[in-house]
Motif scaffolding. Structure first.
Motif, PDB file in Angstrom:
ATOM      1  N   LEU A 279       3.049  34.264 -45.312  1.00 34.86           N
ATOM      2  CA  LEU A 279       2.188  33.027 -45.498  1.00 34.86           C
ATOM      3  C   LEU A 279       1.108  32.524 -45.022  1.00 34.86           C
ATOM      4  CD1 LEU A 279       4.311  30.754 -47.475  1.00 34.86           C
ATOM      5  CD2 LEU A 279       4.619  29.404 -45.277  1.00 34.86           C
ATOM      6  N   LEU A 280       0.795  33.069 -43.486  1.00 36.01           N
ATOM      7  CA  LEU A 280      -0.133  33.469 -43.135  1.00 36.01           C
ATOM      8  C   LEU A 280      -1.055  33.849 -43.665  1.00 36.01           C
ATOM      9  CD1 LEU A 280       1.099  32.607 -39.437  1.00 36.01           C
ATOM     10  CD2 LEU A 280      -0.054  30.690 -40.709  1.00 36.01           C
ATOM     11  N   SER A 281      -1.406  34.753 -44.080  1.00 37.97           N
ATOM     12  CA  SER A 281      -2.037  35.326 -44.775  1.00 37.97           C
ATOM     13  C   SER A 281      -2.851  35.155 -45.465  1.00 37.97           C
ATOM     14  CB  SER A 281      -1.774  36.845 -45.283  1.00 37.97           C
ATOM     15  OG  SER A 281      -1.432  37.751 -43.642  1.00 37.97           O
ATOM     16  N   ALA A 282      -1.548  34.930 -46.813  1.00 38.42           N
ATOM     17  CA  ALA A 282      -1.908  34.332 -47.938  1.00 38.42           C
ATOM     18  C   ALA A 282      -2.973  33.295 -48.248  1.00 38.42           C
ATOM     19  CB  ALA A 282      -0.555  33.750 -49.239  1.00 38.42           C
ATOM     20  N   LEU A 283      -2.304  32.283 -47.449  1.00 43.25           N
ATOM     21  CA  LEU A 283      -2.875  31.545 -47.295  1.00 43.25           C
ATOM     22  C   LEU A 283      -4.651  30.963 -46.170  1.00 43.25           C
ATOM     23  CD1 LEU A 283      -0.252  28.183 -46.366  1.00 43.25           C
ATOM     24  CD2 LEU A 283      -1.379  28.691 -48.777  1.00 43.25           C
ATOM     25  N   ALA A 284      -5.019  32.309 -45.453  1.00 43.26           N
ATOM     26  CA  ALA A 284      -5.901  31.825 -44.914  1.00 43.26           C
ATOM     27  C   ALA A 284      -7.043  30.958 -45.460  1.00 43.26           C
ATOM     28  CB  ALA A 284      -6.847  33.807 -44.860  1.00 43.26           C
ATOM     29  N   PRO A 285      -7.075  31.469 -46.417  1.00 47.73           N
ATOM     30  CA  PRO A 285      -8.922  31.226 -46.945  1.00 47.73           C
ATOM     31  C   PRO A 285      -8.711  29.569 -46.401  1.00 47.73           C
ATOM     32  CG  PRO A 285      -8.098  32.430 -48.420  1.00 47.73           C
ATOM     33  CD  PRO A 285      -7.069  32.547 -47.337  1.00 47.73           C
ATOM     34  N   TRP A 286      -7.831  29.142 -46.875  1.00 47.51           N
ATOM     35  CA  TRP A 286      -7.657  27.617 -46.368  1.00 47.51           C
ATOM     36  C   TRP A 286      -7.390  27.656 -44.895  1.00 47.51           C
ATOM     37  CZ3 TRP A 286      -5.181  30.706 -50.404  1.00 47.51           C
ATOM     38  CH2 TRP A 286      -6.398  29.643 -51.972  1.00 47.51           C
ATOM     39  N   ILE A 287      -6.677  27.882 -44.155  1.00 48.59           N
ATOM     40  CA  ILE A 287      -6.666  27.710 -43.116  1.00 48.59           C
ATOM     41  C   ILE A 287      -7.445  28.248 -41.901  1.00 48.59           C
ATOM     42  CG2 ILE A 287      -3.849  26.808 -43.445  1.00 48.59           C
ATOM     43  CD1 ILE A 287      -3.003  29.848 -42.402  1.00 48.59           C
ATOM     44  N   ALA A 288      -8.251  29.200 -42.201  1.00 52.39           N
ATOM     45  CA  ALA A 288      -8.908  30.146 -41.057  1.00 52.39           C
ATOM     46  C   ALA A 288      -9.674  28.689 -40.289  1.00 52.39           C
ATOM     47  CB  ALA A 288      -9.421  30.994 -41.720  1.00 52.39           C
ATOM     48  N   PRO A 289     -10.073  28.208 -39.582  1.00 52.22           N
ATOM     49  CA  PRO A 289     -10.986  27.229 -38.957  1.00 52.22           C
ATOM     50  C   PRO A 289     -12.903  28.103 -39.253  1.00 52.22           C
ATOM     51  CG  PRO A 289     -10.280  28.136 -37.406  1.00 52.22           C
ATOM     52  CD  PRO A 289      -9.698  28.934 -38.562  1.00 52.22           C
ATOM     53  N   TYR A 290     -13.124  28.602 -39.698  1.00 46.90           N
ATOM     54  CA  TYR A 290     -14.185  29.421 -39.274  1.00 46.90           C
ATOM     55  C   TYR A 290     -14.036  30.572 -40.643  1.00 46.90           C
ATOM     56  CZ  TYR A 290     -15.457  27.171 -35.523  1.00 46.90           C
ATOM     57  OH  TYR A 290     -15.252  26.148 -34.598  1.00 46.90           O
ATOM     58  N   ASP A 291     -15.609  31.413 -40.940  1.00 48.49           N
ATOM     59  CA  ASP A 291     -16.394  32.047 -41.566  1.00 48.49           C
ATOM     60  C   ASP A 291     -15.781  33.081 -41.331  1.00 48.49           C
ATOM     61  OD1 ASP A 291     -17.080  35.029 -43.442  1.00 48.49           O
ATOM     62  OD2 ASP A 291     -18.271  33.262 -44.539  1.00 48.49           O
ATOM     63  N   ALA A 292     -14.825  34.197 -41.531  1.00 45.94           N
ATOM     64  CA  ALA A 292     -14.529  35.689 -39.868  1.00 45.94           C
ATOM     65  C   ALA A 292     -15.436  36.277 -40.402  1.00 45.94           C
ATOM     66  CB  ALA A 292     -13.108  35.791 -41.423  1.00 45.94           C
ATOM     67  N   GLU A 293     -16.435  36.759 -40.879  1.00 41.29           N
ATOM     68  CA  GLU A 293     -17.693  37.796 -40.867  1.00 41.29           C
ATOM     69  C   GLU A 293     -19.110  37.229 -40.649  1.00 41.29           C
ATOM     70  OE1 GLU A 293     -17.280  40.467 -44.864  1.00 41.29           O
ATOM     71  OE2 GLU A 293     -15.418  38.967 -45.040  1.00 41.29           O
ATOM     72  N   LYS A 294     -18.394  35.327 -39.832  1.00 41.03           N
ATOM     73  CA  LYS A 294     -20.903  35.488 -39.930  1.00 41.03           C
ATOM     74  C   LYS A 294     -20.110  34.912 -38.260  1.00 41.03           C
ATOM     75  CE  LYS A 294     -22.963  33.572 -42.991  1.00 41.03           C
ATOM     76  NZ  LYS A 294     -21.720  32.784 -44.460  1.00 41.03           N
ATOM     77  N   ARG A 295     -21.549  34.748 -37.545  1.00 38.90           N
ATOM     78  CA  ARG A 295     -21.216  34.768 -36.421  1.00 38.90           C
ATOM     79  C   ARG A 295     -21.312  33.022 -36.493  1.00 38.90           C
ATOM     80  NH1 ARG A 295     -23.020  37.686 -31.827  1.00 38.90           N
ATOM     81  NH2 ARG A 295     -23.796  36.247 -30.259  1.00 38.90           N
ATOM     82  N   VAL A 296     -20.615  32.629 -35.357  1.00 36.41           N
ATOM     83  CA  VAL A 296     -20.254  31.063 -35.233  1.00 36.41           C
ATOM     84  C   VAL A 296     -20.600  30.790 -34.062  1.00 36.41           C
ATOM     85  CG1 VAL A 296     -18.850  30.925 -37.273  1.00 36.41           C
ATOM     86  CG2 VAL A 296     -17.852  31.334 -35.231  1.00 36.41           C
ATOM     87  N   ALA A 297     -20.546  31.641 -33.180  1.00 37.89           N
ATOM     88  CA  ALA A 297     -20.439  31.061 -31.714  1.00 37.89           C
ATOM     89  C   ALA A 297     -21.387  32.129 -30.245  1.00 37.89           C
ATOM     90  CB  ALA A 297     -19.084  30.536 -31.190  1.00 37.89           C
ATOM     91  N   ARG A 298     -21.099  31.954 -29.574  1.00 36.65           N
ATOM     92  CA  ARG A 298     -21.530  33.410 -28.922  1.00 36.65           C
ATOM     93  C   ARG A 298     -20.814  34.294 -28.306  1.00 36.65           C
ATOM     94  NH1 ARG A 298     -23.049  31.567 -23.023  1.00 36.65           N
ATOM     95  NH2 ARG A 298     -21.972  29.534 -23.614  1.00 36.65           N
ATOM     96  N   GLY A 299     -20.210  35.308 -28.207  1.00 37.24           N
ATOM     97  CA  GLY A 299     -20.272  36.838 -27.834  1.00 37.24           C
ATOM     98  C   GLY A 299     -19.518  36.160 -27.097  1.00 37.24           C
TER      99      GLY A 299
END
Lengths: 326, 327, 312
Positions: free
Chosen positions: C26-46
């Motif tokens: 369920l969590l994997s299927a819903l990933a595009p809707w429940i993931a808070p950020y784009d998984a492939e993009k840099r969104v914060a400091r390392g």
């Protein structure tokens, strides 16, 4: 007896032949010339003339495949597996001989502990079925066995090696100590092996326990167990000589699967703990595109696994009189 | 043969009000219900009934060999003035095989396949006679095999090297190892062909003559029992429905179930008669009726049989039966 | 519905395993809707530790770990199930054919199975992957599936052989049903629990195998899966620099999912082998048996005392 062992031996020879064929076909079926890649990967350590010698050794001669295969087999059975590229010109056999003892140490000690402890716990759990140990340890250790080895290795390394800083986390011994038959060296080896061993035992224990427990439970329903009890034998004797002695047979036949599991574990655990064994060497060979070393290691690992399986067959033969001919 | 042996005998094992239940989920199924009878010294008692009537369950309970989910809920088994059922593990261990040995239903499965016959004889000798040395153990083991007609040279062989009949003999040899006073035999020859069965039963009679032990012979085969037993007890749906000297059971059965059982076997003396058998199926123990358990299948059932369960009625000093028609 | 309830009754491992596995699906299927950020993009400091903004922290390259682990589940689960399916299909085909056709075919197939059973899978796969270069999820699924069947095939054959001996199969043979019909209608339905068990076992092996291959560095490092997350964490010495979340989160995800599959496998084992079931009843039996024994003992003791009094 002869029939059983020779049929088993036949499997092993066939399996080794499959591994050889696999080794032979891979570089020939893959896109690109493996020797070009090797040449590039060696970064100038190899001269073109030496490359030609290598080619010949691996059966890359002009002619049809069966001629090449024959040359290849001759090369392998001459016992010369060629030089390593990364450690050029050290022979592959020398590198394997140097790393094998470390892996055998880990494999041997961890198997001994997991098998003795796992089987004893399995017997105990089945005997006291539904008791405290059985309801907690049986599912608990079995689940721990399903825990990915890389994760448990990292957790153990983090907890005991870094956080608590109890034990060394890298290499097989302290390089400042001279290798030799001294207590100091022995202690260094033992402390360096401790965490990899712990990881291997944790992941291996549950499998043996699970197999033995379930086999015991099936065996305990047999008539000869009831007869053993009716004879007034002690509970211990019935458990060992009557139940466990029979229940261990299906466990021995499942050894092949456990060996595969152990080899996979060694590969990953040696890498994480940077242990100087065969598994770690294999990964070094992979990243260095060192095909001669890679193939030597693969054949050695396959050979060891087949020998271990054969030893299990001998154990089975010794344990089950029905296989011995009168 | 029966009359005199019974008269002279004194009780060896006295089974009093024995009940065994099976725990099935939250329910209890009564497999043996308030069974009482006595086995006298030197006597052979047969225990007959259809499969599932509780006779094997009873046999296991006599030496407390019941396995989960079977529970001994009531009763006593008095042996030498002591209640076997009250024994703790250690007392039980000393009692088992020394006083009462068991010959199991399938010799195929009751011998340990991975240890030699020698070891299987010696382990029981050693555990009850710790003082015996190696040589004595070997001598005794060889002697036991000779007694049951197996060549002693086969002592060190394994069960799989024996034929079916030989395995049963080996089990018999083990059962005699400690010269017990009682041997319980649970369908000892069912798995064997008729010729081998014949040989083993003859052997058994000889051995009994020689050693004078008592036998509780459990079987569904009345003709086999007729040859060797002094008395026969008949069980139906967990209850003892009739017990009497062998001749009375075979020729003057009183309970309708016993009559049916006797009629379903060919006559021993070769006299031709119609084999009738018993109509219907064994009853469902989950749903016991209020009246006689056999009522549904009984050809002679009356209104009273539906209402109440009869008690065991004493017809004469030797003969008891559990039927309203007899009161 | 009723049968589902009956299936899980008294089979705690199967129930717990199913809950875990379905939660992950369920969590994997819903990933595009429940993931808070784009998984492939840099969104914060390392290597930011867990905070309100980044619940499970960030990676060395500043990507959100929670989003990554959710998206990674899609790849890891797909590879696991796909190669589990491949291995199971091969195992069923070989096992049942072997058992049902018999003779030389059986001898040959079992020879093949036994040979592959003794070969250590991972080293072979590592060498194969080394020659292939970086292998993507699809290749990994294929390779693991093609190496994962021998154990299953052997069990399938044994089970099919024992079912073949059963009366209803003999009856169908006597009636003259075709072999295919017998296999599909009579034999396979009786192997369902074993097939599901083999599938969960093979999927478990594949999830671990994929993680191992990627962790070793043989996978495609640009794909986001639990194995590559671990690879990057190890490569960036996450544990040594103190960024434990970077390594622990994907590790725990693999571990919990693997345990869900292992529990499901245990549950199937209980169905195929009913003797393993029901220690609850056993406990009740033990309790009652002990009570009854204590009563008998007490009765005997009191009688002994009474007897002594009479004698005295």
């Amino acid at each position: 007896m002869g029939g059983y062992l020779s049929s088993r031996l036949f499997y092993y020879i066939a399996a080794f032949a499959v591994a050889l064929t696999f080794n032979f076909l891979l570089p020939r079926l893959m896109p690109g010339d493996p020797f070009e890649i090797m040449f590039a990967a060696s970064q100038g350590k190899i001269q073109p003339a030496q490359l030609e010698v290598l080619k010949e050794q691996f059966g890359f001669v002009s002619g049809p495949w069966h001629v090449q295969f024959w040359e290849y087999i001759k090369g392998i059975f001459s016992g010369d597996l060629g030089p390593s590229l990364i450690y050029y010109p050290t022979p592959v056999t020398e590198i394997i001989a140097g790393s094998m003892p470390w892996t055998l140490l880990l494999a041997g000690v961890s198997s001994f502990i997991s098998i003795t402890v796992g089987l004893s716990l399995g017997i105990f759990a089945a005997y006291h079925r539904g008791g405290k140990l059985d309801s907690i340890a049986s599912p608990g250790l079995t689940l721990l066995g399903a825990f990915p080895q890389m994760v448990s290795a990292m957790l153990i390394l983090f907890l005991f090696g870094l956080h608590l800083d109890w034990l060394p986390i890298s290499y097989g011994y302290d390089p400042d100590i001279d290798a030799g038959w001294t207590l100091e060296f022995f202690l260094s080896v033992a402390s360096h092996a401790a965490l990899p061993l712990l990881t291997l035992v944790i992941s291996g224990l549950g499998g043996w326990l699970f197999l033995m427990r379930n086999s015991m439970i099936n065996t305990l329903g047999e008539d000869y167990i009831t007869m053993g009890k009716a004879k007034g034998l002690s509970g211990r004797r019935v458990m060992v000589q009557y139940a466990a002695r029979n229940a261990i047979l299906p466990v021995v036949t499942a050894v092949a699967l456990n060996i595969g599991f152990l080899v996979a574990g060694l590969l990953i655990i040696e890498m994480i703990f940077n242990y100087p064994g065969v598994g770690n060497m294999m990964l070094t060979a992979v990243s260095g595109r060192d095909y001669p070393l890679l193939q030597g290691l693969l054949l050695t690992i396959v050979g060891c696994v087949l020998v271990a399986n054969f030893l299990a067959d001998l154990a089975y033969l010794w344990l089950d009189p029905r296989l011995r001919k009168s | 043969m029966s009359e005199q042996s019974v008269k002279q005998s004194q009780p060896l094992m006295d089974i009093r009000g024995l009940s065994v239940e099976y725990l099935v989920g939250d329910r209890r199924l009564r497999a043996v219900d308030n069974v009482s009878f006595t086995i006298n010294k030197g006597e052979t008692v047969g225990l007959a009934g259809e499969s599932g009537c509780g006779k094997s369950t009873l046999a296991f309970a006599l030496t407390k060999l019941q396995k989960p989910p079977a529970l001994i809920v009531e009763g006593e088994v008095i042996f030498d003035g002591k209640d076997v059922l009250a024994f703790d593990e250690e007392e039980l261990r000393r009692f088992r095989w020394k006083e009462t040995s068991v010959v199991f239903q399938s010799a195929m499965n009751c011998l340990n396949p991975v240890i030699s016959i020698n070891q299987q004889i010696c382990d029981v000798l050693r555990v009850h006679n710790p003082a015996m040395n190696r040589g004595e153990l070997q001598d005794r083991a060889r002697e036991l095999l000779r007694i049951v007609g197996i060549h002693p040279d086969r002592l060190n062989q394994y069960p799989h090297q024996f034929s079916g009949g030989m395995r049963q003999r080996a089990v018999l040899a083990i059962s005699l190892a400690l010269k017990p006073q009682l041997i319980i035999m649970d369908e000892p020859t069912t798995a064997l062909d008729v010729v081998v069965e014949r040989e083993i039963m003859d052997q058994l009679s000889e051995l009994k003559e020689q050693f004078g032990f008592s036998i509780l012979l459990i079987s569904h085969d009345l003709s086999l029992m007729g040859e060797i037993t002094d008395r026969i007890a008949v069980m139906y749906a967990g209850k003892l429905v009739e017990i009497a000297p062998t001749e009375d059971v075979l020729f003057r059965p009183q309970h309708p179930y016993t009559k049916g059982l006797v009629n379903s076997f060919p006559d021993l003396l070769g006299e031709k008669k119609e084999l009738t058998g018993i109509a219907g199926n064994p009853m469902n123990l989950f749903n016991p009726p209020a009246g006689c358990y056999f009522e549904e299948r009984c050809p002679e059932s009356t209104e009273q049989c539906k209402k109440s369960d009869p008690t065991l009625i004493t017809l004469n000093s030797q003969h008891k039966a559990k039927c309203h028609l007899l009161s | 519905m009723k049968s589902i309830f009956a299936f899980y009754r008294g089979n705690t491992p199967a129930l717990m395993g199913s809950i875990i596995v379905f939660t992950f699906i369920l969590l994997s299927a819903l990933a595009p809707w429940i993931a808070p950020y784009d998984a492939e993009k840099r969104v914060a400091r390392g290597h930011q530790p867990p905070s309100a903004e980044h619940i499970l922290g960030t990676t060395r390259s500043g990507k959100d770990v929670l989003s990554q682990v959710l998206y990674a589940g899609r790849i890891s689960l797909t590879v696991g199930f796909a190669s589990g399916l491949i291995a199971t299909v091969i195992a069923v085909l070989l096992g049942v054919t072997s058992a049902y056709v018999g003779g030389r075919v059986d001898a040959f197939l079992m020879f093949l199975t036994n040979v592959f059973l003794v070969l250590p899978g991972l080293p072979l796969i590592v060498v194969l992957a080394a020659f292939l270069g970086e292998v993507g999820p699809l290749s990994i699924a294929l390779i693991l599936g093609l190496f994962g069947w021998p154990g299953g095939a052997r069990v399938m054959r044994a089970q099919a052989l024992s079912i073949r001996e059963k009366e209803f199969v003999t009856a169908a043979e006597v009636i003259g049903e075709s072999k295919w019909r017998i296999v599909v209608v009579e034999i396979l339905p009786n192997m369902v629990s074993l097939i599901v068990g083999t599938f969960t076992g093979a999927a478990l092996g594949a999830v671990m195998g994929q993680a191992a291959l990627e962790f070793i560095g043989l996978g495609d490092p640009n794909v986001i899966s639990w194995g590559t997350m671990l690879f990057w964490a190890q490569n960036n010495s996450a544990l040594i620099v103190g960024a434990w979340w970077d390594a622990i989160v994907p590790g725990v995800a693999i571990a919990v999912f693997a345990m869900g599959l292992a529990l499901l496998n245990m549950g199937m084992d209980q169905i195929s082998n009913p003797q393993l079931k029901g220690s609850k009843n056993l406990k009740q039996w033990k309790k009652l048996n002990d009570e009854l024994q204590a009563n008998r003992k007490k009765k005997q003791e009191s009688r002994k005392i009474a007897g002594e009094v009479v004698e005295g």
